[in-house]
Motif scaffolding. Structure first.
Motif, PDB file in Angstrom:
ATOM      1  N   ASP A 193     -41.885   7.178 -14.575  1.00  0.00           N
ATOM      2  CA  ASP A 193     -42.110   6.296 -13.446  1.00  0.00           C
ATOM      3  C   ASP A 193     -40.951   6.381 -12.669  1.00  0.00           C
ATOM      4  OD1 ASP A 193     -44.276   5.081 -15.136  1.00  0.00           O
ATOM      5  OD2 ASP A 193     -42.657   3.991 -16.270  1.00  0.00           O
ATOM      6  N   MET A 194     -39.732   7.194 -12.737  1.00  0.00           N
ATOM      7  CA  MET A 194     -38.859   7.126 -11.594  1.00  0.00           C
ATOM      8  C   MET A 194     -39.170   8.586 -10.723  1.00  0.00           C
ATOM      9  SD  MET A 194     -36.780   5.015 -12.588  1.00  0.00           S
ATOM     10  CE  MET A 194     -38.138   4.106 -13.535  1.00  0.00           C
ATOM     11  N   LYS A 195     -40.475   8.901 -10.698  1.00  0.00           N
ATOM     12  CA  LYS A 195     -40.567   9.905 -10.030  1.00  0.00           C
ATOM     13  C   LYS A 195     -40.826   9.626  -8.350  1.00  0.00           C
ATOM     14  CE  LYS A 195     -43.816  14.088  -9.617  1.00  0.00           C
ATOM     15  NZ  LYS A 195     -44.138  13.873  -7.887  1.00  0.00           N
ATOM     16  N   ASP A 196     -41.272   7.964  -8.300  1.00  0.00           N
ATOM     17  CA  ASP A 196     -41.309   7.433  -7.057  1.00  0.00           C
ATOM     18  C   ASP A 196     -40.115   7.805  -6.294  1.00  0.00           C
ATOM     19  OD1 ASP A 196     -44.122   6.609  -7.359  1.00  0.00           O
ATOM     20  OD2 ASP A 196     -43.573   4.807  -8.243  1.00  0.00           O
ATOM     21  N   PHE A 197     -38.865   7.647  -6.946  1.00  0.00           N
ATOM     22  CA  PHE A 197     -37.614   7.654  -6.263  1.00  0.00           C
ATOM     23  C   PHE A 197     -37.466   9.180  -5.753  1.00  0.00           C
ATOM     24  CE2 PHE A 197     -36.871   3.869  -8.548  1.00  0.00           C
ATOM     25  CZ  PHE A 197     -35.875   3.181  -8.112  1.00  0.00           C
ATOM     26  N   LEU A 198     -37.786  10.264  -6.651  1.00  0.00           N
ATOM     27  CA  LEU A 198     -37.798  11.536  -6.357  1.00  0.00           C
ATOM     28  C   LEU A 198     -38.751  12.050  -5.112  1.00  0.00           C
ATOM     29  CD1 LEU A 198     -37.558  13.917  -9.419  1.00  0.00           C
ATOM     30  CD2 LEU A 198     -35.901  13.622  -7.770  1.00  0.00           C
ATOM     31  N   ASP A 199     -39.759  11.341  -5.187  1.00  0.00           N
ATOM     32  CA  ASP A 199     -40.559  11.663  -4.067  1.00  0.00           C
ATOM     33  C   ASP A 199     -40.382  11.107  -2.585  1.00  0.00           C
ATOM     34  OD1 ASP A 199     -42.738  12.639  -5.718  1.00  0.00           O
ATOM     35  OD2 ASP A 199     -43.974  10.923  -6.057  1.00  0.00           O
ATOM     36  N   MET A 200     -39.669  10.089  -2.579  1.00  0.00           N
ATOM     37  CA  MET A 200     -39.129   9.500  -1.501  1.00  0.00           C
ATOM     38  C   MET A 200     -37.749  10.273  -1.059  1.00  0.00           C
ATOM     39  SD  MET A 200     -39.104   5.323  -1.610  1.00  0.00           S
ATOM     40  CE  MET A 200     -38.831   5.039  -3.310  1.00  0.00           C
ATOM     41  N   ALA A 201     -37.054  10.598  -2.054  1.00  0.00           N
ATOM     42  CA  ALA A 201     -35.814  11.521  -1.595  1.00  0.00           C
ATOM     43  C   ALA A 201     -36.272  12.943  -1.302  1.00  0.00           C
ATOM     44  CB  ALA A 201     -35.012  11.794  -2.937  1.00  0.00           C
ATOM     45  N   GLN A 202     -37.283  13.418  -1.588  1.00  0.00           N
ATOM     46  CA  GLN A 202     -37.537  14.822  -1.007  1.00  0.00           C
ATOM     47  C   GLN A 202     -37.789  14.833   0.365  1.00  0.00           C
ATOM     48  OE1 GLN A 202     -41.236  16.152  -2.869  1.00  0.00           O
ATOM     49  NE2 GLN A 202     -40.845  18.568  -1.957  1.00  0.00           N
ATOM     50  N   LYS A 203     -38.379  13.449   0.913  1.00  0.00           N
ATOM     51  CA  LYS A 203     -38.433  13.425   2.435  1.00  0.00           C
ATOM     52  C   LYS A 203     -37.367  12.773   3.190  1.00  0.00           C
ATOM     53  CE  LYS A 203     -43.574  12.052   1.150  1.00  0.00           C
ATOM     54  NZ  LYS A 203     -44.379  10.646   0.818  1.00  0.00           N
ATOM     55  N   GLY A 204     -36.354  12.595   2.388  1.00  0.00           N
ATOM     56  CA  GLY A 204     -35.054  12.320   2.905  1.00  0.00           C
ATOM     57  C   GLY A 204     -34.470  11.010   2.928  1.00  0.00           C
ATOM     58  N   LYS A 205     -35.517  10.004   2.678  1.00  0.00           N
ATOM     59  CA  LYS A 205     -34.865   8.678   2.532  1.00  0.00           C
ATOM     60  C   LYS A 205     -35.476   7.885   1.323  1.00  0.00           C
ATOM     61  CE  LYS A 205     -34.520   7.742   7.386  1.00  0.00           C
ATOM     62  NZ  LYS A 205     -34.971   6.728   8.545  1.00  0.00           N
ATOM     63  N   VAL A 206     -34.860   7.049   0.737  1.00  0.00           N
ATOM     64  CA  VAL A 206     -35.289   6.163  -0.426  1.00  0.00           C
ATOM     65  C   VAL A 206     -35.174   4.783  -0.033  1.00  0.00           C
ATOM     66  CG1 VAL A 206     -34.966   5.184  -2.699  1.00  0.00           C
ATOM     67  CG2 VAL A 206     -34.537   7.620  -2.164  1.00  0.00           C
ATOM     68  N   TYR A 207     -36.219   4.014  -0.168  1.00  0.00           N
ATOM     69  CA  TYR A 207     -36.290   2.780   0.398  1.00  0.00           C
ATOM     70  C   TYR A 207     -36.429   1.777  -0.830  1.00  0.00           C
ATOM     71  CZ  TYR A 207     -38.266   4.659   4.818  1.00  0.00           C
ATOM     72  OH  TYR A 207     -38.267   5.367   6.025  1.00  0.00           O
ATOM     73  N   LEU A 208     -35.627   0.606  -0.849  1.00  0.00           N
ATOM     74  CA  LEU A 208     -35.417  -0.258  -1.626  1.00  0.00           C
ATOM     75  C   LEU A 208     -35.476  -1.715  -1.359  1.00  0.00           C
ATOM     76  CD1 LEU A 208     -32.286   1.359  -3.663  1.00  0.00           C
ATOM     77  CD2 LEU A 208     -34.570   1.570  -4.240  1.00  0.00           C
ATOM     78  N   PHE A 209     -35.851  -2.685  -2.037  1.00  0.00           N
ATOM     79  CA  PHE A 209     -35.767  -3.904  -1.693  1.00  0.00           C
ATOM     80  C   PHE A 209     -34.472  -4.640  -2.007  1.00  0.00           C
ATOM     81  CE2 PHE A 209     -40.241  -2.651  -2.300  1.00  0.00           C
ATOM     82  CZ  PHE A 209     -40.877  -3.027  -1.158  1.00  0.00           C
ATOM     83  N   GLY A 210     -33.997  -5.589  -1.059  1.00  0.00           N
ATOM     84  CA  GLY A 210     -32.889  -6.260  -1.301  1.00  0.00           C
ATOM     85  C   GLY A 210     -31.667  -5.488  -1.226  1.00  0.00           C
ATOM     86  N   SER A 211     -30.870  -6.052  -2.394  1.00  0.00           N
ATOM     87  CA  SER A 211     -29.390  -5.236  -2.498  1.00  0.00           C
ATOM     88  C   SER A 211     -29.586  -3.858  -3.214  1.00  0.00           C
ATOM     89  CB  SER A 211     -28.458  -5.982  -2.772  1.00  0.00           C
ATOM     90  OG  SER A 211     -28.882  -6.223  -4.544  1.00  0.00           O
ATOM     91  N   GLY A 212     -30.752  -3.456  -3.906  1.00  0.00           N
ATOM     92  CA  GLY A 212     -30.806  -2.347  -4.659  1.00  0.00           C
ATOM     93  C   GLY A 212     -29.929  -2.383  -5.940  1.00  0.00           C
ATOM     94  N   GLU A 213     -29.199  -3.604  -6.374  1.00  0.00           N
ATOM     95  CA  GLU A 213     -28.258  -3.788  -7.383  1.00  0.00           C
ATOM     96  C   GLU A 213     -29.051  -4.297  -8.836  1.00  0.00           C
ATOM     97  OE1 GLU A 213     -25.014  -2.823  -7.573  1.00  0.00           O
ATOM     98  OE2 GLU A 213     -25.652  -1.734  -5.904  1.00  0.00           O
ATOM     99  N   TYR A 214     -30.412  -4.199  -8.654  1.00  0.00           N
ATOM    100  CA  TYR A 214     -30.728  -4.651 -10.003  1.00  0.00           C
ATOM    101  C   TYR A 214     -30.687  -3.228 -11.180  1.00  0.00           C
ATOM    102  CZ  TYR A 214     -32.947  -8.904  -8.528  1.00  0.00           C
ATOM    103  OH  TYR A 214     -33.306 -10.286  -8.043  1.00  0.00           O
ATOM    104  N   LYS A 215     -30.655  -3.787 -12.348  1.00  0.00           N
ATOM    105  CA  LYS A 215     -30.453  -2.518 -13.394  1.00  0.00           C
ATOM    106  C   LYS A 215     -31.518  -2.345 -14.285  1.00  0.00           C
ATOM    107  CE  LYS A 215     -25.323  -3.587 -13.157  1.00  0.00           C
ATOM    108  NZ  LYS A 215     -24.037  -3.856 -13.961  1.00  0.00           N
ATOM    109  N   LEU A 216     -31.580  -1.019 -14.602  1.00  0.00           N
ATOM    110  CA  LEU A 216     -32.497  -0.611 -15.523  1.00  0.00           C
ATOM    111  C   LEU A 216     -32.070   0.548 -16.136  1.00  0.00           C
ATOM    112  CD1 LEU A 216     -35.421   1.122 -13.754  1.00  0.00           C
ATOM    113  CD2 LEU A 216     -33.687   0.494 -12.557  1.00  0.00           C
ATOM    114  N   ASN A 217     -32.399   0.914 -17.568  1.00  0.00           N
ATOM    115  CA  ASN A 217     -32.182   2.016 -18.054  1.00  0.00           C
ATOM    116  C   ASN A 217     -33.537   2.703 -18.825  1.00  0.00           C
ATOM    117  OD1 ASN A 217     -32.092  -0.191 -20.088  1.00  0.00           O
ATOM    118  ND2 ASN A 217     -31.211   1.074 -21.690  1.00  0.00           N
ATOM    119  N   PRO A 218     -34.177   3.540 -18.059  1.00  0.00           N
ATOM    120  CA  PRO A 218     -35.525   4.064 -18.142  1.00  0.00           C
ATOM    121  C   PRO A 218     -35.199   5.067 -19.591  1.00  0.00           C
ATOM    122  CG  PRO A 218     -34.487   4.859 -16.282  1.00  0.00           C
ATOM    123  CD  PRO A 218     -33.810   3.868 -16.567  1.00  0.00           C
TER     124      PRO A 218
END
Length: 301
Positions: free
Chosen positions: A152-177
Protein backbone atom coordinates in the motif's frame (compact mmCIF):
# COMPACT_ATOMS: atom_id res chain seq x y z
CA UNK A 1 -1.54 -31.85 12.27
CA UNK A 2 -4.34 -29.51 11.22
CA UNK A 3 -5.30 -29.21 7.58
CA UNK A 4 -5.80 -25.66 6.30
CA UNK A 5 -7.72 -24.19 3.38
CA UNK A 6 -6.69 -20.76 2.10
CA UNK A 7 -9.22 -18.58 0.25
CA UNK A 8 -7.91 -15.55 -1.60
CA UNK A 9 -4.72 -17.53 -2.22
CA UNK A 10 -3.56 -15.70 -5.36
CA UNK A 11 -3.75 -12.19 -3.87
CA UNK A 12 -0.93 -10.28 -2.17
CA UNK A 13 -1.38 -11.74 1.31
CA UNK A 14 -2.75 -15.07 0.10
CA UNK A 15 0.40 -15.74 -1.93
CA UNK A 16 2.54 -15.12 1.15
CA UNK A 17 0.31 -17.43 3.21
CA UNK A 18 0.75 -20.21 0.66
CA UNK A 19 4.52 -19.75 0.81
CA UNK A 20 4.56 -19.76 4.63
CA UNK A 21 2.47 -22.95 4.81
CA UNK A 22 4.82 -24.55 2.27
CA UNK A 23 7.86 -23.52 4.32
CA UNK A 24 6.38 -24.93 7.51
CA UNK A 25 5.25 -28.11 5.69
CA UNK A 26 1.69 -27.70 6.99
CA UNK A 27 -0.93 -29.64 4.97
CA UNK A 28 -3.14 -27.22 3.09
CA UNK A 29 -5.25 -26.60 0.04
CA UNK A 30 -5.74 -23.31 -1.77
CA UNK A 31 -8.88 -22.05 -3.51
CA UNK A 32 -8.49 -20.22 -6.81
CA UNK A 33 -10.55 -19.37 -9.86
CA UNK A 34 -7.43 -19.26 -12.01
CA UNK A 35 -5.08 -22.02 -10.85
CA UNK A 36 -2.06 -20.98 -12.92
CA UNK A 37 -0.52 -18.81 -10.16
CA UNK A 38 -0.78 -21.66 -7.66
CA UNK A 39 0.84 -24.08 -10.09
CA UNK A 40 3.67 -21.58 -10.54
CA UNK A 41 4.11 -21.55 -6.75
CA UNK A 42 4.71 -25.28 -6.87
CA UNK A 43 1.33 -26.57 -5.66
CA UNK A 44 0.33 -30.06 -6.71
CA UNK A 45 -3.02 -30.78 -8.32
CA UNK A 46 -4.45 -32.26 -5.11
CA UNK A 47 -3.58 -29.06 -3.20
CA UNK A 48 -5.66 -26.87 -5.50
CA UNK A 49 -9.41 -26.32 -5.17
CA UNK A 50 -10.75 -24.77 -8.35
CA UNK A 51 -13.70 -22.62 -7.36
CA UNK A 52 -15.08 -19.11 -7.60
CA UNK A 53 -15.89 -17.79 -4.13
CA UNK A 54 -18.52 -15.39 -5.51
CA UNK A 55 -20.39 -18.42 -6.91
CA UNK A 56 -21.45 -20.71 -4.02
CA UNK A 57 -22.28 -23.68 -6.26
CA UNK A 58 -18.60 -24.00 -7.22
CA UNK A 59 -17.70 -24.46 -3.53
CA UNK A 60 -20.14 -27.31 -2.88
CA UNK A 61 -18.47 -30.29 -1.15
CA UNK A 62 -15.01 -28.83 -1.73
CA UNK A 63 -14.09 -27.81 1.82
CA UNK A 64 -14.45 -31.24 3.42
CA UNK A 65 -11.64 -32.66 5.51
CA UNK A 66 -10.21 -29.32 6.62
CA UNK A 67 -9.95 -28.01 10.18
CA UNK A 68 -9.25 -24.32 9.55
CA UNK A 69 -10.31 -21.93 6.79
CA UNK A 70 -8.22 -18.77 6.32
CA UNK A 71 -9.90 -16.09 4.21
CA UNK A 72 -8.06 -13.11 2.80
CA UNK A 73 -10.88 -12.58 0.29
CA UNK A 74 -11.57 -8.92 -0.44
CA UNK A 75 -11.09 -6.24 -3.05
CA UNK A 76 -9.53 -2.81 -2.82
CA UNK A 77 -10.67 -1.69 -6.26
CA UNK A 78 -13.99 -2.95 -7.60
CA UNK A 79 -13.69 -4.68 -10.96
CA UNK A 80 -15.46 -7.20 -13.22
CA UNK A 81 -18.75 -5.60 -12.16
CA UNK A 82 -18.28 -6.89 -8.60
CA UNK A 83 -18.97 -4.66 -5.58
CA UNK A 84 -17.57 -4.70 -2.05
CA UNK A 85 -20.85 -6.30 -0.98
CA UNK A 86 -20.38 -9.05 -3.60
CA UNK A 87 -16.84 -9.90 -2.54
CA UNK A 88 -15.95 -8.65 0.96
CA UNK A 89 -19.33 -9.68 2.34
CA UNK A 90 -21.14 -12.21 0.15
CA UNK A 91 -18.14 -14.23 -1.08
CA UNK A 92 -17.00 -14.65 2.52
CA UNK A 93 -20.55 -15.62 3.50
CA UNK A 94 -20.45 -18.28 0.78
CA UNK A 95 -17.26 -19.62 2.35
CA UNK A 96 -18.74 -19.47 5.86
CA UNK A 97 -21.89 -21.36 4.84
CA UNK A 98 -19.91 -24.07 3.06
CA UNK A 99 -17.45 -24.29 5.98
CA UNK A 100 -20.32 -25.05 8.34
CA UNK A 101 -21.55 -27.85 6.07
CA UNK A 102 -18.01 -29.25 5.76
CA UNK A 103 -17.46 -29.39 9.53
CA UNK A 104 -14.65 -26.84 9.59
CA UNK A 105 -13.93 -25.90 13.20
CA UNK A 106 -12.34 -22.46 12.85
CA UNK A 107 -12.32 -19.53 10.45
CA UNK A 108 -9.56 -16.93 10.36
CA UNK A 109 -10.64 -13.76 8.57
CA UNK A 110 -8.37 -10.88 7.62
CA UNK A 111 -10.00 -7.45 7.96
CA UNK A 112 -8.34 -4.05 8.61
CA UNK A 113 -6.99 -2.17 11.63
CA UNK A 114 -9.69 0.03 13.18
CA UNK A 115 -12.21 -1.44 10.72
CA UNK A 116 -14.95 -1.64 13.33
CA UNK A 117 -14.67 2.15 13.82
CA UNK A 118 -14.91 2.89 10.09
CA UNK A 119 -18.18 1.20 9.14
CA UNK A 120 -19.21 4.41 7.38
CA UNK A 121 -16.69 3.58 4.61
CA UNK A 122 -18.07 1.49 1.75
CA UNK A 123 -15.33 -1.13 1.92
CA UNK A 124 -15.49 -1.37 5.73
CA UNK A 125 -19.26 -1.66 5.74
CA UNK A 126 -18.98 -4.92 3.78
CA UNK A 127 -16.03 -6.31 5.75
CA UNK A 128 -17.49 -5.59 9.17
CA UNK A 129 -20.91 -6.91 8.17
CA UNK A 130 -19.18 -10.24 7.52
CA UNK A 131 -17.31 -9.99 10.83
CA UNK A 132 -20.70 -9.67 12.56
CA UNK A 133 -21.96 -12.81 10.81
CA UNK A 134 -18.79 -14.71 11.66
CA UNK A 135 -19.16 -13.84 15.34
CA UNK A 136 -22.73 -15.16 15.28
CA UNK A 137 -21.83 -18.33 13.36
CA UNK A 138 -21.12 -20.54 16.35
CA UNK A 139 -17.70 -21.49 14.91
CA UNK A 140 -14.37 -20.68 16.54
CA UNK A 141 -13.02 -17.59 14.83
CA UNK A 142 -10.10 -15.19 14.71
CA UNK A 143 -10.31 -11.71 13.20
CA UNK A 144 -6.88 -10.50 12.07
CA UNK A 145 -6.56 -6.72 11.83
CA UNK A 146 -3.32 -5.77 10.07
CA UNK A 147 -2.01 -2.28 9.59
CA UNK A 148 -1.35 -1.14 6.01
CA UNK A 149 0.66 -3.49 3.82
CA UNK A 150 4.04 -2.55 2.37
CA UNK A 151 2.36 -2.85 -1.02
CA UNK A 152 0.00 0.00 0.00
CA UNK A 153 3.02 2.28 0.45
CA UNK A 154 3.71 2.24 -3.29
CA UNK A 155 1.75 5.50 -3.61
CA UNK A 156 4.58 7.21 -1.73
CA UNK A 157 7.17 5.71 -4.09
CA UNK A 158 5.16 6.68 -7.17
CA UNK A 159 4.99 10.31 -6.04
CA UNK A 160 8.66 10.30 -5.02
CA UNK A 161 9.70 9.04 -8.44
CA UNK A 162 8.18 12.24 -9.91
CA UNK A 163 10.13 14.38 -7.42
CA UNK A 164 7.51 15.45 -4.85
CA UNK A 165 5.38 13.73 -2.21
CA UNK A 166 2.03 15.31 -1.32
CA UNK A 167 0.63 14.90 2.20
CA UNK A 168 -2.38 16.30 4.00
CA UNK A 169 -1.98 18.41 7.11
CA UNK A 170 1.25 18.19 9.08
CA UNK A 171 2.15 14.66 7.92
CA UNK A 172 2.77 13.65 11.52
CA UNK A 173 0.20 10.86 11.75
CA UNK A 174 1.94 7.56 12.47
CA UNK A 175 1.62 4.04 11.13
CA UNK A 176 3.60 0.80 11.08
CA UNK A 177 2.83 -1.03 7.83
CA UNK A 178 3.63 -4.72 7.59
CA UNK A 179 5.15 -6.93 4.90
CA UNK A 180 2.91 -9.73 3.60
CA UNK A 181 5.47 -12.38 4.56
CA UNK A 182 5.52 -11.18 8.19
CA UNK A 183 1.72 -11.05 8.38
CA UNK A 184 1.45 -14.55 6.90
CA UNK A 185 3.82 -15.83 9.57
CA UNK A 186 1.83 -14.07 12.31
CA UNK A 187 -1.41 -15.64 11.05
CA UNK A 188 0.04 -19.16 10.96
CA UNK A 189 1.50 -18.68 14.45
CA UNK A 190 -1.92 -17.55 15.72
CA UNK A 191 -3.93 -20.50 14.39
CA UNK A 192 -4.27 -22.08 17.82
CA UNK A 193 -4.78 -18.89 19.80
CA UNK A 194 -7.88 -18.63 21.97
CA UNK A 195 -8.12 -14.92 21.19
CA UNK A 196 -10.89 -13.79 18.88
CA UNK A 197 -8.99 -10.81 17.49
CA UNK A 198 -5.40 -9.81 16.92
CA UNK A 199 -3.96 -6.52 15.62
CA UNK A 200 -0.66 -6.74 13.76
CA UNK A 201 1.76 -4.14 12.40
CA UNK A 202 5.32 -4.04 11.14
CA UNK A 203 8.46 -3.37 13.20
CA UNK A 204 8.87 0.33 12.33
CA UNK A 205 6.47 3.05 13.53
CA UNK A 206 6.88 5.96 11.13
CA UNK A 207 5.21 9.30 10.47
CA UNK A 208 3.88 10.00 7.00
CA UNK A 209 6.69 12.57 6.67
CA UNK A 210 9.29 9.89 7.46
CA UNK A 211 7.79 7.51 4.89
CA UNK A 212 7.77 10.30 2.29
CA UNK A 213 11.40 11.14 3.05
CA UNK A 214 12.34 7.46 2.83
CA UNK A 215 10.67 7.18 -0.58
CA UNK A 216 12.43 10.28 -1.92
CA UNK A 217 15.81 9.14 -0.62
CA UNK A 218 15.33 5.72 -2.20
CA UNK A 219 14.82 7.42 -5.58
CA UNK A 220 17.75 9.75 -4.76
CA UNK A 221 15.53 12.77 -5.10
CA UNK A 222 15.78 16.02 -3.10
CA UNK A 223 13.48 16.07 -0.07
CA UNK A 224 10.40 17.86 -1.41
CA UNK A 225 7.27 17.23 0.65
CA UNK A 226 4.22 19.38 -0.05
CA UNK A 227 1.75 19.68 2.83
CA UNK A 228 -1.75 20.33 1.55
CA UNK A 229 -4.38 21.83 3.91
CA UNK A 230 -6.29 19.02 5.62
CA UNK A 231 -9.63 20.59 4.65
CA UNK A 232 -8.94 19.43 1.08
CA UNK A 233 -8.81 15.80 2.27
CA UNK A 234 -11.98 16.25 4.33
CA UNK A 235 -13.85 17.93 1.49
CA UNK A 236 -12.73 15.42 -1.15
CA UNK A 237 -14.44 12.45 0.55
CA UNK A 238 -18.07 13.75 0.47
CA UNK A 239 -17.50 15.35 -2.94
CA UNK A 240 -16.35 12.04 -4.42
CA UNK A 241 -19.36 10.31 -2.87
CA UNK A 242 -21.68 12.85 -4.40
CA UNK A 243 -20.35 12.78 -7.95
CA UNK A 244 -18.87 9.28 -8.49
CA UNK A 245 -19.86 5.64 -7.99
CA UNK A 246 -18.54 3.47 -5.16
CA UNK A 247 -16.22 1.85 -7.70
CA UNK A 248 -14.40 5.18 -8.00
CA UNK A 249 -14.75 6.70 -4.55
CA UNK A 250 -14.43 3.50 -2.49
CA UNK A 251 -10.62 3.10 -2.56
CA UNK A 252 -10.06 6.88 -2.44
CA UNK A 253 -12.42 7.25 0.55
CA UNK A 254 -10.52 4.48 2.36
CA UNK A 255 -7.06 5.88 1.54
CA UNK A 256 -7.96 9.46 2.55
CA UNK A 257 -9.56 8.29 5.81
CA UNK A 258 -6.50 6.25 6.75
CA UNK A 259 -4.28 9.25 5.96
CA UNK A 260 -6.18 11.36 8.49
CA UNK A 261 -5.47 9.30 11.61
CA UNK A 262 -2.83 7.33 13.50
CA UNK A 263 -2.78 3.63 12.63
CA UNK A 264 -0.45 1.99 15.11
CA UNK A 265 -0.53 -1.76 15.78
CA UNK A 266 1.57 -4.04 18.02
CA UNK A 267 4.91 -4.45 16.26
CA UNK A 268 5.83 -7.72 14.60
CA UNK A 269 8.15 -9.05 11.93
CA UNK A 270 11.61 -8.57 10.49
CA UNK A 271 10.98 -6.81 7.17
CA UNK A 272 11.77 -3.09 7.11
CA UNK A 273 10.05 -0.59 4.87
CA UNK A 274 13.39 0.95 3.89
CA UNK A 275 14.62 -2.36 2.46
CA UNK A 276 11.30 -2.92 0.71
CA UNK A 277 11.50 0.50 -0.98
CA UNK A 278 15.03 -0.31 -2.19
CA UNK A 279 13.78 -3.64 -3.57
CA UNK A 280 10.85 -1.94 -5.33
CA UNK A 281 13.04 0.72 -6.95
CA UNK A 282 15.62 -1.87 -8.04
CA UNK A 283 12.79 -3.95 -9.53
CA UNK A 284 11.40 -0.96 -11.43
CA UNK A 285 14.86 -0.02 -12.73
CA UNK A 286 15.51 -3.61 -13.85
CA UNK A 287 12.20 -3.67 -15.75
CA UNK A 288 12.97 -0.38 -17.45
CA UNK A 289 16.48 -1.61 -18.23
CA UNK A 290 15.04 -4.74 -19.86
CA UNK A 291 12.68 -2.61 -21.94
CA UNK A 292 15.53 -0.38 -23.09
CA UNK A 293 17.58 -3.43 -24.05
CA UNK A 294 14.65 -4.85 -26.02
CA UNK A 295 14.14 -1.49 -27.72
CA UNK A 296 17.83 -1.24 -28.60
CA UNK A 297 17.79 -4.79 -29.95
CA UNK A 298 14.82 -4.01 -32.20
CA UNK A 299 16.57 -0.90 -33.52
CA UNK A 300 19.71 -2.90 -34.24
CA UNK A 301 17.84 -5.76 -35.94
Amino acid sequence: MKKIIVAGSTGYLGSHLVKELQNQKIPFQAIARNTKKLEQQGLQEEQIIKAEVTNPTTLTEKLKGADVLISTVGITRQKDGLTYKDVDYQANMNLLNEAKKAGIKKIIYVSVINGEKMRNLKIMEAKEKFVDELKRSGLYYLIVRPNGFFSDMKDFLDMAQKGKVYLFGSGEYKLNPIHGADLAKAIVESMDTKQHEIIVGGPDILTQNEIAELALKTWRRPIKIVHLPDWIRKLTIPTMKLFTSSKTYGPIEFFLTMMGQDNIAPRYGIHRLKSHFVWEVDHINEKHGSRHQESDKKMND
